[in-house]
Design an enzyme around this catalytic site. Structure first.
Site, PDB file in Angstrom:
ATOM      1  CG  HIS A 156      -1.698  -1.219   1.442  1.00 63.19           C
ATOM      2  ND1 HIS A 156      -2.942  -1.447   0.921  1.00 63.19           N
ATOM      3  CD2 HIS A 156      -1.361  -2.349   2.117  1.00 63.19           C
ATOM      4  CE1 HIS A 156      -3.354  -2.673   1.281  1.00 63.19           C
ATOM      5  NE2 HIS A 156      -2.412  -3.229   1.997  1.00 63.19           N
ATOM      6  CB  SER A 277      13.697  22.361 -15.008  1.00 62.51           C
ATOM      7  OG  SER A 277      12.938  23.531 -15.161  1.00 62.51           O
ATOM      8  CE  LYS A 283      11.731  19.477 -10.641  1.00 65.07           C
ATOM      9  NZ  LYS A 283      10.796  19.802 -11.613  1.00 65.07           N
ATOM     10  CD  GLU A 290       8.945  12.261 -15.272  1.00 69.32           C
ATOM     11  OE1 GLU A 290       7.973  12.922 -14.911  1.00 69.32           O
ATOM     12  OE2 GLU A 290      10.054  12.760 -15.514  1.00 69.32           O
TER      13      GLU A 290
END
Ligand code: ARG
Length: 456
Positions: A156, A277, A283, A290
């Site tokens: 979970h 970024s 970043k 992704e």
């Protein structure tokens, strides 16, 4: 120009219809398989006396030249051709005239395209299996490197029990091994020869389909000619195996995205597999993971597209079936690129074992071990579970973890508690004690690494 199939009609079609009908832009990638298929076909025609042996040889030699010319770039595949099958036959006929026109005896494009597609998928299966093996090997190496790195295992997405990073990684190796199994099994259905089914009904010529299949290195022949030209089950199965590979890669991606976040900081991806970024200087984004996760949707879409194309198609061949290839090719390209990028990303990924260990220290992931300790003192598991739960609740309320709760306090829950409880709660010991086969115990993980390596 009139089409090769001019006759019933004048073979002159509108440019709009031509462009719409043409599949050369995507099926040209099957040129090797088409030529291989035609060579076997010519050889069968010669062997069965349907054409002269010398004619068969001439066709085979010329097809060999065409293959070499395409590969060297001397012959460019024409974008104006209807499809790869027509293109090769047209070039053959240009080069050897009437003899070339004999190649299409006792076959149709319907069985020809089914054959080419099968041969192509068979070749690609090899490539994908090898890429999967490369990835599994990288995972096994990482597992070896982080054999002793303890981290929380989750259910979970809540900290559950202590495991090793190695054990967690190996779960993915198991998935990719199953993917290899699935693809290998699918090959049994791919490597069946449809050639000789002709348009749908077979042929009047004394062909030898078995001979042709053997020439092609295929295991057997389709037993029903109507099924031979209509069957795309093998492509659905292949595509569904690709979809499962993507599903596995996507779950792995999701974890890599989580693990590389500031919140987890369990892994550090190499600069080579991350991006920055354009506005936020701090970043370092896990774009590769992704994108793989994102591309999974696209491959699922390919599978659904193929299933939907086939749904409701009457037997035998229908032009709808030309739509079978683009989805499969798109999925293939996506899976291959995803496996490549994953292989590189995993091989350069570093684990932050300290952060993993710190995360393991909080969250009471040794609570099950506390219950097991109490069971060891003679209580039934359910009672032990209840006592452990009460101790955890007390710790949470009073700012302790199980390792820091004083022995006197433990004794309030049972006079059987001894100093040894701290040994039982030590996370490394918790891992060590999970000796069951397949468990997270160090020896068990060692065995899993060996098991995985033996299979690749
Ligand atoms: N380009 C076609 C395909 O990919 C080849 C088969 C054409 N057969 C036909 N009867 N028109 O399916």
């Amino acid at each position: 120009m009139a089409k090769m199939w001019a006759g019933r009609t004048d073979g002159v079609t509108s440019k709009i219809a031509d462009d719409f009908n043409s599949s050369i832009s995507f099926d040209s990638r099957m040129f090797r398989q088409d030529i291989k298929g035609s060579m076997a076909h010519a050889s069968m025609l010669g062997a069965c006396g349907i054409i002269e042996k010398t004619e068969a040889e001439k066709i085979i030699d010329t097809l060999g030249d065409i293959l070499a010319d395409i590969e060297s770039g001397k012959l460019e595949i024409s974008k104006d051709a209807e499809d790869i099958h027509m293109f090769i036959e047209e070039v053959l006929t240009e080069r050897i005239g009437d003899i070339g026109k004999k190649l299409h005896t006792a076959r149709s494009r319907n069985d020809q395209v089914a054959l080419d597609f099968r041969l192509y998928l068979n070749d690609e299966t090899e490539i994908i299996v090898n890429k999967l093996k490369d990835l599994i090997s990288e995972i096994a190496d990482k597992a070896e490197e982080y054999k002793t790195a303890v981290m929380p295992g989750y259910t979970h997405l809540q900290r559950a029990q202590p495991i090793t990073f190695s054990h967690h990684l190996l779960a993915y190796a198991m998935m990719f091994l199953r993917d290899i199994d699935r693809l290998t099994d699918c090959k049994k259905r791919i490597c069946v020869s449809p050639i000789g089914s002709c348009a749908l009904a077979g042929t009047t010529y004394p062909t030898d389909r078995q001979f042709e299949a053997e020439k092609l290195g295929l295991d057997s022949i389709c037993q029903n000619s109507i099924d031979g030209v209509s069957d795309r089950d093998f492509a659905v199965e292949f595509l569904s195996s690709l979809a499962q590979i993507m599903m596995h890669l996507s779950r792995f991606s999701e974890e890599i995205v989580l693990w590389s976040s500031w919140e987890f900081k369990f892994v550090e991806l190499s600069d080579a597999f991350t991006t920055g970024s354009s506005i936020m200087p701090q970043k370092k984004n896990p774009d590769m993971a992704e994108l793989v996760r994102g591309k999974t949707g696209r491959v699922y879409g390919d599978l659904i597209a193929l299933l939907t194309t086939l749904k409701g198609l009457p037997l035998a061949y229908n032009k709808d079936m030309q739509e079978d290839k683009e989805s499969v090719f798109d999925a293939l390209d996506t899976v291959k690129a995803s496996l490549d990028v994953f292989c590189g990303m995993i091989s350069e990924m570093k684990a932050n074992t300290e952060n993993m260990a710190n995360a393991a220290k909080t969250g009471f992931i040794n609570a099950t071990d506390l219950a097991d300790y109490i069971v060891g003192k003679g209580l039934p598991f359910r009672s032990a579970y209840k006592i452990s739960g009460e101790i955890v609740a007390f710790c949470i309320k009073n700012g302790f973890v199980l390792e820091t709760l004083p022995l006197e306090k433990y004794k309030e829950y049972g006079d059987f508690f001894e100093e040894s409880v701290y040994f039982a709660l030590d996370l490394k010991n918790c891992v060590k004690r999970r000796i069951s086969e397949g468990g997270t115990g160090f020896e068990s993980v060692e065995k899993q690494i060996d098991w995985v390596r033996k299979r690749i």
